[in-house]
Design an enzyme around this catalytic site. Structure first.
Site, PDB file in Angstrom:
ATOM      1  N   THR A 255      72.789  52.365  64.472  1.00 42.93           N
ATOM      2  CA  THR A 255      72.424  50.951  63.167  1.00 42.93           C
ATOM      3  C   THR A 255      73.102  50.708  62.903  1.00 42.93           C
ATOM      4  O   THR A 255      72.873  49.274  62.629  1.00 42.93           O
ATOM      5  CB  THR A 255      70.794  51.507  63.010  1.00 42.93           C
ATOM      6  OG1 THR A 255      70.053  52.471  64.252  1.00 42.93           O
ATOM      7  CG2 THR A 255      70.142  50.966  62.788  1.00 42.93           C
TER       8      THR A 255
ATOM      9  N   PHE B 124      65.693  51.986  59.676  1.00 43.47           N
ATOM     10  CA  PHE B 124      65.842  53.241  59.958  1.00 43.47           C
ATOM     11  C   PHE B 124      66.226  53.525  61.281  1.00 43.47           C
ATOM     12  O   PHE B 124      65.460  53.813  62.150  1.00 43.47           O
ATOM     13  CB  PHE B 124      64.636  53.506  59.234  1.00 43.47           C
ATOM     14  CG  PHE B 124      64.926  54.481  58.018  1.00 43.47           C
ATOM     15  CD1 PHE B 124      65.905  54.958  57.143  1.00 43.47           C
ATOM     16  CD2 PHE B 124      63.348  53.243  57.124  1.00 43.47           C
ATOM     17  CE1 PHE B 124      65.412  54.257  55.946  1.00 43.47           C
ATOM     18  CE2 PHE B 124      63.914  53.954  55.511  1.00 43.47           C
ATOM     19  CZ  PHE B 124      64.853  53.699  55.157  1.00 43.47           C
ATOM     20  N   CYS B 125      66.958  54.907  61.921  1.00 46.83           N
ATOM     21  CA  CYS B 125      66.849  55.066  63.164  1.00 46.83           C
ATOM     22  C   CYS B 125      67.076  56.861  63.398  1.00 46.83           C
ATOM     23  O   CYS B 125      66.658  57.413  62.743  1.00 46.83           O
ATOM     24  CB  CYS B 125      68.232  54.192  64.133  1.00 46.83           C
ATOM     25  SG  CYS B 125      69.808  54.952  63.064  1.00 46.83           S
ATOM     26  N   GLU B 126      67.547  57.073  64.126  1.00 52.00           N
ATOM     27  CA  GLU B 126      66.938  58.806  64.335  1.00 52.00           C
ATOM     28  C   GLU B 126      68.169  59.197  63.975  1.00 52.00           C
ATOM     29  O   GLU B 126      68.136  60.239  62.328  1.00 52.00           O
ATOM     30  CB  GLU B 126      68.013  59.144  66.101  1.00 52.00           C
ATOM     31  CG  GLU B 126      67.236  60.561  66.363  1.00 52.00           C
ATOM     32  CD  GLU B 126      65.861  60.477  66.601  1.00 52.00           C
ATOM     33  OE1 GLU B 126      65.030  61.197  66.163  1.00 52.00           O
ATOM     34  OE2 GLU B 126      65.673  59.899  67.926  1.00 52.00           O
TER      35      GLU B 126
END
Length: 109
Positions: free
Chosen positions: A15, A8-10
């Protein structure tokens, strides 16, 4: 059936490069893993669809660790944060090793 590892990232953009690097390593070792990236905002929905064996957070969303770990660790899903150095170098092998270490530690609980 392949086991899921979620990153999970922004927004799920940078990613996706890390996912590709990690997936290449997993595939080269014939590991039954499917690694996928999503925006952190979709974490709850994605885990409801299919429970992953591990969740990794990109360094840009490490401030969400307490919240995400609090939600998913009680469900038996280990959560970790990819180190900035590993992420910056897009070192898929080291990131995958971190995930595997979390999974192993979780099985020993």
């Amino acid at each position: 059936m392949k086991k899921q590892i979620y990153l999970f990232c922004e927004f799920g953009m940078s990613t996706s490069i890390m996912v590709n690097k990690m997936q290449e390593v997993a595939d080269s070792h014939n590991m039954p893993l499917q690694i996928t990236a999503f925006p952190a905002a979709k974490a709850t929905d994605m885990v409801k669809k299919e429970k992953p064996v591990c969740i990794l957070l990109g360094p840009q969303v490490k401030f969400l660790f307490e919240k995400i770990n609090g939600e998913f660790e009680p469900q038996g899903i280990p959560v970790g944060v990819i180190e900035s150095e590993i992420y910056g170098m897009m070192d898929g092998e080291r990131a995958l090793k971190e995930a595997l270490k979390l999974i192993k530690q979780n099985k020993q609980k």
